[in-house]
Design an enzyme around this catalytic site. Structure first.
Site, PDB file in Angstrom:
ATOM      1  N   LYS A 238      62.555   4.860  32.154  1.00  0.00           N
ATOM      2  CA  LYS A 238      61.825   3.757  32.760  1.00  0.00           C
ATOM      3  C   LYS A 238      60.594   4.346  33.445  1.00  0.00           C
ATOM      4  O   LYS A 238      60.605   5.508  33.846  1.00  0.00           O
ATOM      5  CB  LYS A 238      62.716   3.140  33.832  1.00  0.00           C
TER       6      LYS A 238
ATOM      7  N   GLY B  69      58.861  -5.759  36.886  1.00  0.00           N
ATOM      8  CA  GLY B  69      58.139  -5.335  38.082  1.00  0.00           C
ATOM      9  C   GLY B  69      58.277  -3.851  38.348  1.00  0.00           C
ATOM     10  O   GLY B  69      58.176  -3.403  39.497  1.00  0.00           O
TER      11      GLY B  69
ATOM     12  N   ASN C 171      52.098   5.413  31.313  1.00  0.00           N
ATOM     13  CA  ASN C 171      52.121   3.975  31.076  1.00  0.00           C
ATOM     14  C   ASN C 171      50.749   3.389  31.418  1.00  0.00           C
ATOM     15  O   ASN C 171      50.428   3.175  32.586  1.00  0.00           O
ATOM     16  CB  ASN C 171      53.233   3.348  31.925  1.00  0.00           C
TER      17      ASN C 171
ATOM     18  N   CYS D  50      51.524  -1.507  31.083  1.00  0.00           N
ATOM     19  CA  CYS D  50      52.434  -2.510  31.627  1.00  0.00           C
ATOM     20  C   CYS D  50      51.632  -3.777  31.885  1.00  0.00           C
ATOM     21  O   CYS D  50      50.630  -3.739  32.588  1.00  0.00           O
ATOM     22  CB  CYS D  50      53.058  -2.029  32.934  1.00  0.00           C
TER      23      CYS D  50
ATOM     24  N   GLY E  68      60.212  -7.240  21.032  1.00  0.00           N
ATOM     25  CA  GLY E  68      61.167  -7.599  19.987  1.00  0.00           C
ATOM     26  C   GLY E  68      60.486  -7.986  18.687  1.00  0.00           C
ATOM     27  O   GLY E  68      59.292  -7.724  18.469  1.00  0.00           O
TER      28      GLY E  68
ATOM     29  N   GLY F 176      57.373  -1.193  18.988  1.00  0.00           N
ATOM     30  CA  GLY F 176      57.157  -2.639  18.959  1.00  0.00           C
ATOM     31  C   GLY F 176      57.908  -3.295  17.817  1.00  0.00           C
ATOM     32  O   GLY F 176      57.582  -3.089  16.648  1.00  0.00           O
ATOM     33  N   GLY F 177      58.935  -4.064  18.156  1.00  0.00           N
ATOM     34  CA  GLY F 177      59.605  -4.898  17.171  1.00  0.00           C
ATOM     35  C   GLY F 177      60.484  -4.186  16.175  1.00  0.00           C
ATOM     36  O   GLY F 177      60.837  -4.769  15.150  1.00  0.00           O
TER      37      GLY F 177
END
Lengths: 303, 266
Positions: free
Chosen positions: A46, A74, A125, A128, A215, A241-242
């Site tokens: 994370k 968040g 990151n 976000c 997703g 992604g997906g």
């Protein structure tokens, strides 16, 4: 003919080409070990910030049906010092630490916190989509991207990846800035900024309102972005992604990804099966197509 | 079971104690929930929390909530006709055995045990140990009596301060029950330290036992990892675990994660 699932993402060598995407299944080393044992080639943590964050009130992660999810968690995380303590005894799991912040000094100070930890790399990151002053707000500013990547690179002794997403500015400018600043690779893409409204409650489904779509619905957007980056830059890419099946994973590799991250797929498959199933499918595909290494397939659809 | 959440309307609210409400609602999906399964419950504008599904008559289901934080207080304050979002049911459920069953619950941890009683084989002989700190905090005694009436049963209500029923902890009563008779299974839900002791007692007695574990949950579907307990995800691998697996888990009865993911100790 022996084919190998080994993947090489620039300086990062992975035994298997599937990687846990950031933000999924959190920050537990025990869970990371379980996923690694169940087939994940590496684990992206994370996103970690300098200080701990509780994140937003619920709802923060909501299924939309059709394999789509929207989230605005968040950036909840225990902070760099606590997380470094949690992973200090890890010796076996290739952990890529995702870092989030708004100033270059935050990134270099966090990297210093992880000194002595066995980690495979960092992922910055830059994408976000639902927290002020960080993520996309950094990614949208190529000059700041450059300083953040430079600060991280100068402190880090392991590969540094920049995770980009679709913000207000051209994401390819973010890619370009990250590469110029010395990034070892690009992760593309993050969730796509979205809004889902509940018509009975007549309000957004997430407490934060705006969130990130992930997703199945974003799979083809990811393929497009990976292909664009691959065709315009000489930089290794982790596609994200997906991806929920081996077919999705192969498609991202054929678009230009050297390895593939899985995230939302964990929401509809068992954590003990998802990576192995995708890996097995890739291996069978390679066998059938007479391909000996993942590397041979990278970008082949657009060559 | 990951379809999007749907809105249901509260049909009635029952006072259980000064701080606990049971909210009933019409919903066939939740009415079909198995004992131990939970829903993610959205109080629009306030928050979303995991709630074990409580029994209710007919095609209805219910949640029993103690007001504590922002989201539970928001849910507690909902009145008849007001809306809440539900998704699920998620998670596994108790493996309900035949024969003599010992159920040990405390507070809102009694919810899945009430549902377990409603789904137990008709000839199962059920001993229910209910724990509360003080007399005014005892609830579900009447509900349990009504659910258990058609079958052989025994109810032991304990209060920590001795103001009602058997004085002392539910775990002490459970220990007495286990030493007094041969049980075929033990089921527990409540404060984690209580569950830890009950699992230990059952294991020592060589009796099959399960507990339903609670952790902070955000997604309920195995994505966010907020509910991790050692190598387990409480939402996807549980919430119900067997005693052996729980007692081998370094976190069970010892520590949990806060909202930020920091480690905290019981």
């Amino acid at each position: 003919m022996e084919s190998s699932l080994e993947a090489q993402v620039g300086p990062l060598r992975l035994e298997r080409p599937t990687v846990l995407a950031s933000g999924i299944l959190g920050i537990s080393v025990e869970i990371f070990g379980r996923l690694h044992g169940a087939g994940a080639g590496a684990i992206v943590s994370k996103s970690i910030s300098v200080e701990p964050r509780d994140g937003y009130p619920g709802p923060t992660v909501v299924p939309l049906g059709g394999g789509g999810w929207i989230n605005a968690v968040g950036l909840s995380n225990p902070g760099a010092a606590a997380f470094a303590g949690m992973i200090r005894d890890n010796r076996t799991v290739p952990i890529i630490v995702s870092l989030v912040g708004s100033a270059p000094e935050e990134f270099s100070s966090m990297v210093e916190r992880f000194e002595g930890c066995h980690i495979a790399g960092y992922e910055i990151n830059l994408s976000c989509p639902h927290v002020d002053d960080v993520g996309l707000e950094v990614g949208d500013d190529p000059e700041l991207v450059s300083r953040v990547v430079r600060a991280t690179k100068s402190a880090a002794s392991v590969p540094v990846f920049a995770k980009v997403g679709l913000g207000r500015s051209d994401y390819l400018d973010t890619v370009s800035a990250a590469i110029d600043a010395g990034a070892d690779g690009i992760t593309a893409i993050n969730t796509v900024q979205a809004l889902a409204i509940d018509i009975e409650a007549q309000r957004p489904k997430l407490s934060n309102g705006i969130g990130g779509l992930s997703g199945i619905p974003i799979g083809t957007i990811a393929q497009r972005c990976v292909a664009q980056i691959h065709s315009q830059f000489d930089i290794p890419i982790m596609g994200c992604g997906g991806v929920s099946t081996w077919e999705d994973a192969v498609a991202l590799v054929l678009a230009g990804a050297s390895a593939v991250q899985l995230g939302s797929a964990l929401g509809y498959g068992s954590p003990d099966r998802v990576f192995a199933d995708v890996n097995d499918g890739i291996a069978r595909y390679m066998e059938r197509k007479g391909v000996r290494s993942v590397r041979e397939m990278v970008g082949r659809a657009l060559a | 079971m990951h379809e999007t959440s749907h809105i249901v309307q509260v049909t009635s609210v029952r006072d259980e104690t000064a701080t606990v409400h049971t909210l009933e609602f019409d919903d066939s999906t939740m009415a079909a929930a198995l004992p131990g399964q939970f829903a993610m419950v959205w109080v629009p504008g306030i928050g979303e929390i995991p709630m074990s599904v409580m029994v209710a008559d007919g095609g209805r289901a219910a949640f029993t909530v103690r007001r504590h934080g922002e989201a539970t207080t928001g849910l507690y304050n909902l009145g008849p006709g007001e809306m809440m979002g539900v998704r699920g049911p998620y998670g596994n459920s108790f493996d309900i055995r035949a024969g003599r069953l010992l159920l040990v619950g405390g507070g809102t941890g009694l919810v899945p045990l009430m549902r377990l009683i409603s789904r137990a084989p008709p000839d199962a002989d059920i001993t229910l140990v209910m724990g509360a700190r003080t007399r005014p905090e005892v609830f579900f005694a009447d509900t349990a009596r009504a659910l258990l009436r058609p079958r052989p049963h025994c109810i032991v209500v304990c209060t920590d301060d001795g103001s009602y029923g058997r004085p002392g902890l539910a775990t002490d009563a459970a220990a007495d029950e286990l030493s007094g008779g041969a049980f075929d299974a033990v089921y527990a839900c409540g404060p984690e330290i209580m569950m830890y002791k009950v699992m230990r007692l059952a294991q020592d007695a060589g009796v099959f036992a399960q507990a339903s574990v609670e952790r902070i949950m955000k997604c309920g579907t195995g994505i966010c990892g907020s509910c991790c307990m050692g190598r387990e995800l409480v939402c996807g691998d549980g919430t119900v675990f067997e005693a052996g697996r729980l007692l081998a888990n370094p976190d069970f009865g010892v520590r949990y994660r806060t909202k930020s993911g920091e480690v905290a100790y019981y």
